[in-house]
Design an enzyme around this catalytic site. Sequence first.
Site, PDB file in Angstrom:
ATOM      1  N   GLY A 168     -24.361  35.598  56.966  1.00  0.00           N
ATOM      2  CA  GLY A 168     -23.285  36.390  57.551  1.00  0.00           C
ATOM      3  C   GLY A 168     -23.363  36.558  59.047  1.00  0.00           C
ATOM      4  O   GLY A 168     -22.663  37.409  59.610  1.00  0.00           O
ATOM      5  N   VAL A 226     -34.721  40.109  51.520  1.00  0.00           N
ATOM      6  CA  VAL A 226     -36.132  40.311  51.827  1.00  0.00           C
ATOM      7  C   VAL A 226     -36.449  41.794  51.754  1.00  0.00           C
ATOM      8  O   VAL A 226     -35.612  42.642  52.093  1.00  0.00           O
ATOM      9  CB  VAL A 226     -36.489  39.746  53.221  1.00  0.00           C
ATOM     10  CG1 VAL A 226     -35.817  40.547  54.334  1.00  0.00           C
ATOM     11  CG2 VAL A 226     -37.997  39.705  53.431  1.00  0.00           C
ATOM     12  N   LEU A 256     -27.784  34.373  51.924  1.00  0.00           N
ATOM     13  CA  LEU A 256     -28.649  35.453  52.366  1.00  0.00           C
ATOM     14  C   LEU A 256     -27.865  36.742  52.172  1.00  0.00           C
ATOM     15  O   LEU A 256     -26.860  36.976  52.847  1.00  0.00           O
ATOM     16  CB  LEU A 256     -29.029  35.268  53.837  1.00  0.00           C
ATOM     17  CG  LEU A 256     -29.650  33.915  54.193  1.00  0.00           C
ATOM     18  CD1 LEU A 256     -29.919  33.834  55.687  1.00  0.00           C
ATOM     19  CD2 LEU A 256     -30.923  33.669  53.413  1.00  0.00           C
ATOM     20  N   CYS A 273     -30.627  18.225  60.881  1.00  0.00           N
ATOM     21  CA  CYS A 273     -31.636  17.237  61.222  1.00  0.00           C
ATOM     22  C   CYS A 273     -32.222  17.569  62.583  1.00  0.00           C
ATOM     23  O   CYS A 273     -31.905  18.589  63.182  1.00  0.00           O
ATOM     24  CB  CYS A 273     -31.012  15.832  61.253  1.00  0.00           C
ATOM     25  SG  CYS A 273     -30.175  15.378  59.721  1.00  0.00           S
ATOM     26  N   GLY A 289     -26.519  18.537  62.088  1.00  0.00           N
ATOM     27  CA  GLY A 289     -25.512  19.518  61.746  1.00  0.00           C
ATOM     28  C   GLY A 289     -24.607  19.071  60.627  1.00  0.00           C
ATOM     29  O   GLY A 289     -24.953  18.176  59.847  1.00  0.00           O
ATOM     30  N   ASP A 321     -20.968  12.401  56.193  1.00  0.00           N
ATOM     31  CA  ASP A 321     -20.214  12.855  57.358  1.00  0.00           C
ATOM     32  C   ASP A 321     -20.723  12.188  58.627  1.00  0.00           C
ATOM     33  O   ASP A 321     -20.009  12.119  59.637  1.00  0.00           O
ATOM     34  CB  ASP A 321     -20.258  14.381  57.476  1.00  0.00           C
ATOM     35  CG  ASP A 321     -21.661  14.939  57.646  1.00  0.00           C
ATOM     36  OD1 ASP A 321     -22.620  14.304  57.169  1.00  0.00           O
ATOM     37  OD2 ASP A 321     -21.809  16.029  58.228  1.00  0.00           O
ATOM     38  N   ARG A 343     -34.330  13.332  59.361  1.00  0.00           N
ATOM     39  CA  ARG A 343     -33.219  13.701  58.494  1.00  0.00           C
ATOM     40  C   ARG A 343     -33.596  14.719  57.428  1.00  0.00           C
ATOM     41  O   ARG A 343     -34.609  14.566  56.749  1.00  0.00           O
ATOM     42  CB  ARG A 343     -32.661  12.457  57.802  1.00  0.00           C
ATOM     43  CG  ARG A 343     -31.389  12.762  57.006  1.00  0.00           C
ATOM     44  CD  ARG A 343     -30.884  11.572  56.241  1.00  0.00           C
ATOM     45  NE  ARG A 343     -29.600  11.877  55.604  1.00  0.00           N
ATOM     46  CZ  ARG A 343     -29.159  11.332  54.484  1.00  0.00           C
ATOM     47  NH1 ARG A 343     -29.902  10.422  53.862  1.00  0.00           N
ATOM     48  NH2 ARG A 343     -27.990  11.665  53.987  1.00  0.00           N
ATOM     49  N   LEU A 344     -32.752  15.740  57.317  1.00  0.00           N
ATOM     50  CA  LEU A 344     -32.725  16.603  56.148  1.00  0.00           C
ATOM     51  C   LEU A 344     -31.483  16.191  55.370  1.00  0.00           C
ATOM     52  O   LEU A 344     -30.355  16.425  55.809  1.00  0.00           O
ATOM     53  CB  LEU A 344     -32.639  18.080  56.552  1.00  0.00           C
ATOM     54  CG  LEU A 344     -32.513  19.094  55.404  1.00  0.00           C
ATOM     55  CD1 LEU A 344     -33.754  19.080  54.533  1.00  0.00           C
ATOM     56  CD2 LEU A 344     -32.250  20.496  55.952  1.00  0.00           C
ATOM     57  N   ALA A 345     -31.664  15.548  54.240  1.00  0.00           N
ATOM     58  CA  ALA A 345     -30.544  14.984  53.482  1.00  0.00           C
ATOM     59  C   ALA A 345     -29.789  16.100  52.760  1.00  0.00           C
ATOM     60  O   ALA A 345     -30.354  16.787  51.903  1.00  0.00           O
ATOM     61  CB  ALA A 345     -31.052  13.946  52.486  1.00  0.00           C
TER      62      ALA A 345
END
Length: 612
Positions: free
Chosen positions: A381, A294, A261, A2, A78, A102, A50-52
């Site tokens: 990674g 990519v 990724l 978020c 986070g 959380d 917010r990113l839910a």
Amino acid sequence: MCGITGWVSFDRDLRPERQVLEAMVATMTPRGPDAGGCWADEHAAIGHRRLAVIDIAGGQQPMVAEADDADVVLSYSGEVYNFVELREELRRLGHPFRTQSDTEVLLRAYLEWGEEVVHRLNGMYAFAVWDQRRQALVLVRDRLGIKPLYYAEAAGGVIFGSEPKAILAHPEVEPRVDLNGLREAYSLLFNSGPSVWSGIREVLPGSILRFDRSGLTERTYWRIEARPHTEDLPTTLATVRDLVVDSAHRQLEADVPRCTLLSGGLDSSVLTALLNRELQHREGAGERIRSFAVDYHDQQEQFTADVLRSSPDAPFAREAGEFIGSDHHTVLLAPDRLLDQANRQAVVVARDSPIGVGDMDTSLYLLFGEIRRTSTVALSGEAADEVFGGYPWFHSPETIAAQTFPWLLVTNDRQAMPLHPDLSAKLRLREFQEDTYRDALAAVPVLDGETAEDRRIRELLHLSLTRWLRQLLHRKDRLSMAVGLEVRVPYCDHRLVEYVFNAPWAMKTFDGREKSLLRSVAQGLVPQSVLDRLKNHYPATHDVRYNRGVQQQAADALKDPHSVLREIVDVKGVQPALEVPPEKLGWAHRLRLERVIDLSLWLGYYNPTLVL
């Protein structure tokens, strides 16, 4: 994941200042496209986007709990990966829960343990707590600095945000850049604390900043320490495997689509294999992890090996995906998308800084945009080279012996944009680098009885973990959150970092190669081609059309003889890169031109006051 922001002042009533808070929150919308919220009382205004990701219906923020007839307010960015265990412990202690998020666990944990809650968290996080009971603002950042958090002392108090742009949206904060800011930008030392913006600082990784009526205090709750390693090699290998597996499995937790990724290197391939296996265990044999790589048009035909890359990624990524059984996708990028000024400006705005790595930033931003069409969480990674000793500078006698930051031997004079002679004389970057290097070495923990050789490797590991990694985490966070994608980094688990940091170098290279400990984890999980592959950096395009376009855009940016750009750039120093035939333009010269373009876009967007 978020965006958080807010303002605390004991000199004024903030309740009528909602418009200011809303403007600050609005800058965080890309970080949190799903919802936003504001909360205010007399001396505190707290905002959130917010990113839910966990508990889609619950977890709205700012989240408020009542304690001792006062509000305790949390704005949090986070993920806490051990929130399930913490929730059970808190329930046993009598805490009620309304949601499965959380966020609520973190808020209740703060109510139970106060600032000491940090010692119980496993995750990536930056959060703000306004504790009305104590009339105190508490700002906390995770141990390795995965999630960003900035603050400024202004308006009789403290203004904070996940990114500087949130602070710059406050009417009493001027976008001002002085010599110190340019030193931080162009020295490539990646100091923690200062930013390019005058008066805006980072909360240090592993630190807590507290602001109350007595003023501002900051304390460190975690740092990398030197400890004796007493376990033998078989035990060490088993422990490393357990830590890598546990971290990967914990970070798979989400209520939204996930992916990895996958570059075809050792780090991302091991991670993808572990996650795919765990996902099939949880969801059944029909569920596969998505993986993304990519690549560039004509890359196979035009690829030329250089000091950073010995081979193109795409073939290795495809082979790894087939071997692992992931649902693999390659995002193919054409030169026109990399050169598009709207894309380049979006990258500059995401970074809040003129310093980046050219097409590698733009391509990562575009890759994240494509991934976001089908996934909300990606696992990466990042940090394996810093943790396990994968970079060439750990294995080169010349680099080991050099008394400077190891990456400067590759990335400093040849890549850095030539600065105007008058500005260069004022900045004194060489002296700044030498002073900073001495300070950085003084912060390296010492282990009694260590040989000089082991001590030197410990220094390089510490520099890499506390500085080089920092800019990689910044880059990954800013460019992913610019499109509302959460990127998790399992190799940054602090338990893994602490353990491997203290394993002797002989164990880290027990098979005569780099990253021996991680390669032992990889046995049977990835194809032999990946096990044998040398370290490769993030891919860059080799398309001549891109080189030609960069030369034209840089020349256009330098055309105006009255532009403030010319107060920073040494035009004569840039000229050779403009005159090289596009097919012979090397990566170092090209990066100089890309930094001219980015600087021009940054100046145009932010219109900063330069104090030179």
